[in-house]
Write a protein that holds these residues in place. Structure first.
Motif, PDB file in Angstrom:
ATOM      1  N   ARG A  87       0.834  -1.208   0.000  1.00 51.38           N
ATOM      2  CA  ARG A  87       0.000   0.000   0.000  1.00 51.38           C
ATOM      3  C   ARG A  87       0.865   1.253   0.000  1.00 51.38           C
ATOM      4  O   ARG A  87       1.926   1.276   0.606  1.00 51.38           O
ATOM      5  N   LEU A  88       0.361   2.283  -0.653  1.00 54.62           N
ATOM      6  CA  LEU A  88       0.983   3.601  -0.624  1.00 54.62           C
ATOM      7  C   LEU A  88       0.119   4.532   0.218  1.00 54.62           C
ATOM      8  O   LEU A  88      -1.075   4.269   0.433  1.00 54.62           O
ATOM      9  N   PHE A  89       0.679   5.624   0.652  1.00 49.39           N
ATOM     10  CA  PHE A  89      -0.013   6.531   1.567  1.00 49.39           C
ATOM     11  C   PHE A  89      -1.287   7.134   0.991  1.00 49.39           C
ATOM     12  O   PHE A  89      -2.202   7.468   1.727  1.00 49.39           O
ATOM     13  N   ASP A  90      -1.369   7.281  -0.322  1.00 42.18           N
ATOM     14  CA  ASP A  90      -2.546   7.928  -0.906  1.00 42.18           C
ATOM     15  C   ASP A  90      -3.587   6.953  -1.451  1.00 42.18           C
ATOM     16  O   ASP A  90      -4.515   7.348  -2.147  1.00 42.18           O
ATOM     17  N   PHE A  91      -3.476   5.674  -1.124  1.00 39.96           N
ATOM     18  CA  PHE A  91      -4.486   4.691  -1.511  1.00 39.96           C
ATOM     19  C   PHE A  91      -5.697   4.821  -0.587  1.00 39.96           C
ATOM     20  O   PHE A  91      -5.566   5.203   0.575  1.00 39.96           O
ATOM     21  N   VAL A 113       6.680  -4.114  -8.483  1.00 33.78           N
ATOM     22  CA  VAL A 113       5.805  -4.051  -9.653  1.00 33.78           C
ATOM     23  C   VAL A 113       4.517  -4.795  -9.337  1.00 33.78           C
ATOM     24  O   VAL A 113       4.511  -5.700  -8.496  1.00 33.78           O
ATOM     25  N   GLY A 114       3.442  -4.418  -9.990  1.00 36.82           N
ATOM     26  CA  GLY A 114       2.200  -5.141  -9.775  1.00 36.82           C
ATOM     27  C   GLY A 114       0.993  -4.396 -10.296  1.00 36.82           C
ATOM     28  O   GLY A 114       1.097  -3.314 -10.865  1.00 36.82           O
ATOM     29  N   PHE A 115      -0.153  -4.994 -10.091  1.00 34.20           N
ATOM     30  CA  PHE A 115      -1.432  -4.420 -10.493  1.00 34.20           C
ATOM     31  C   PHE A 115      -2.095  -3.745  -9.297  1.00 34.20           C
ATOM     32  O   PHE A 115      -2.095  -4.290  -8.187  1.00 34.20           O
ATOM     33  N   LEU A 116      -2.685  -2.590  -9.532  1.00 39.14           N
ATOM     34  CA  LEU A 116      -3.511  -1.953  -8.515  1.00 39.14           C
ATOM     35  C   LEU A 116      -4.791  -2.771  -8.391  1.00 39.14           C
ATOM     36  O   LEU A 116      -5.390  -3.161  -9.394  1.00 39.14           O
ATOM     37  N   CYS A 117      -5.193  -3.055  -7.159  1.00 39.96           N
ATOM     38  CA  CYS A 117      -6.375  -3.880  -6.912  1.00 39.96           C
ATOM     39  C   CYS A 117      -7.367  -3.124  -6.044  1.00 39.96           C
ATOM     40  O   CYS A 117      -6.983  -2.285  -5.235  1.00 39.96           O
ATOM     41  N   GLU A 118      -8.643  -3.453  -6.214  1.00 37.19           N
ATOM     42  CA  GLU A 118      -9.739  -2.923  -5.395  1.00 37.19           C
ATOM     43  C   GLU A 118     -10.437  -4.097  -4.738  1.00 37.19           C
ATOM     44  O   GLU A 118     -10.902  -5.001  -5.415  1.00 37.19           O
TER      45      GLU A 118
END
Length: 181
Positions: A87-91, A113-118
């Motif tokens: 996770r990044l701070f602005d997620f 590296v990777g995919f952003l997930c919801e």
């Protein structure tokens, strides 16, 4: 009484028949070509709703690059792969990157590296650096620009795999279809 008598020239009949056959084949070829070209420009959404494409450490970065380079082609495809929660701070609370460390040099320097997930369901069960396996659908999202986002259907914790690292995309890799293999 009227009798119609006409003479059939075999050579002229064969030429006419072949001409008509050639026109029919030409029309069929044009029709099929148009269908194929139209289908290739709309390779999205429901075409792949029943297939689940599994991503492995060996093809991970090639597929990641292909999906980022041509997002519209892959929207709606279902994928399954593993990585760790990053996770990044602005997620938002439901966002994370399903990440892998990509080795970028011979002294084992890595980048994430990777995919952003919801995942709107049970994200409180997962913490940073938990290894998980997800199954989800590729959608279009926005995070500092347009990017692929995986809408999670299922997510479970797994043990850290023996192959935790991935390598840069292979320059000779050529995507030959829109199925992720």
């Amino acid at each position: 009484m009227f009798i119609l008598n006409f003479k059939v020239n075999g050579n002229k009949f064969a030429k006419t028949f072949l001409g008509i056959l050639l026109i029919v084949i030409l029309i069929a070829t044009v029709f099929i070509s148009i269908k194929l070209l139209t289908a290739s420009s709309f390779k999205t959404n429901d075409n792949y709703s029943n297939n689940v494409n599994e991503i492995s450490p060996k093809n991970y970065t090639n597929i990641l690059k292909s999906v980022h380079d041509d997002l519209d082609t892959y929207i709606g495809q279902n994928i399954k792969f593993s990585g760790y929660v990053y996770r990044l701070f602005d997620f938002t609370e439901s966002q994370f990157v399903l990440a892998r460390d990509m080795i970028i040099s011979s002294d084992f320097q890595t980048v994430v590296v990777g995919f952003l997930c919801e995942n709107r369901n049970n994200m409180n069960e997962f913490t940073d650096n938990d290894w998980v396996e997800i199954e989800g659908t590729i959608t279009k999202g926005y995070y500092h620009g347009e990017i692929p986002v995986i809408e999670i259907k299922s997510m479970k914790k797994i043990e850290k795999p023996s192959e935790e690292y991935v390598y840069p995309p292979d320059d000779s890799y050529v995507q030959t279809s829109t199925t992720l293999e």
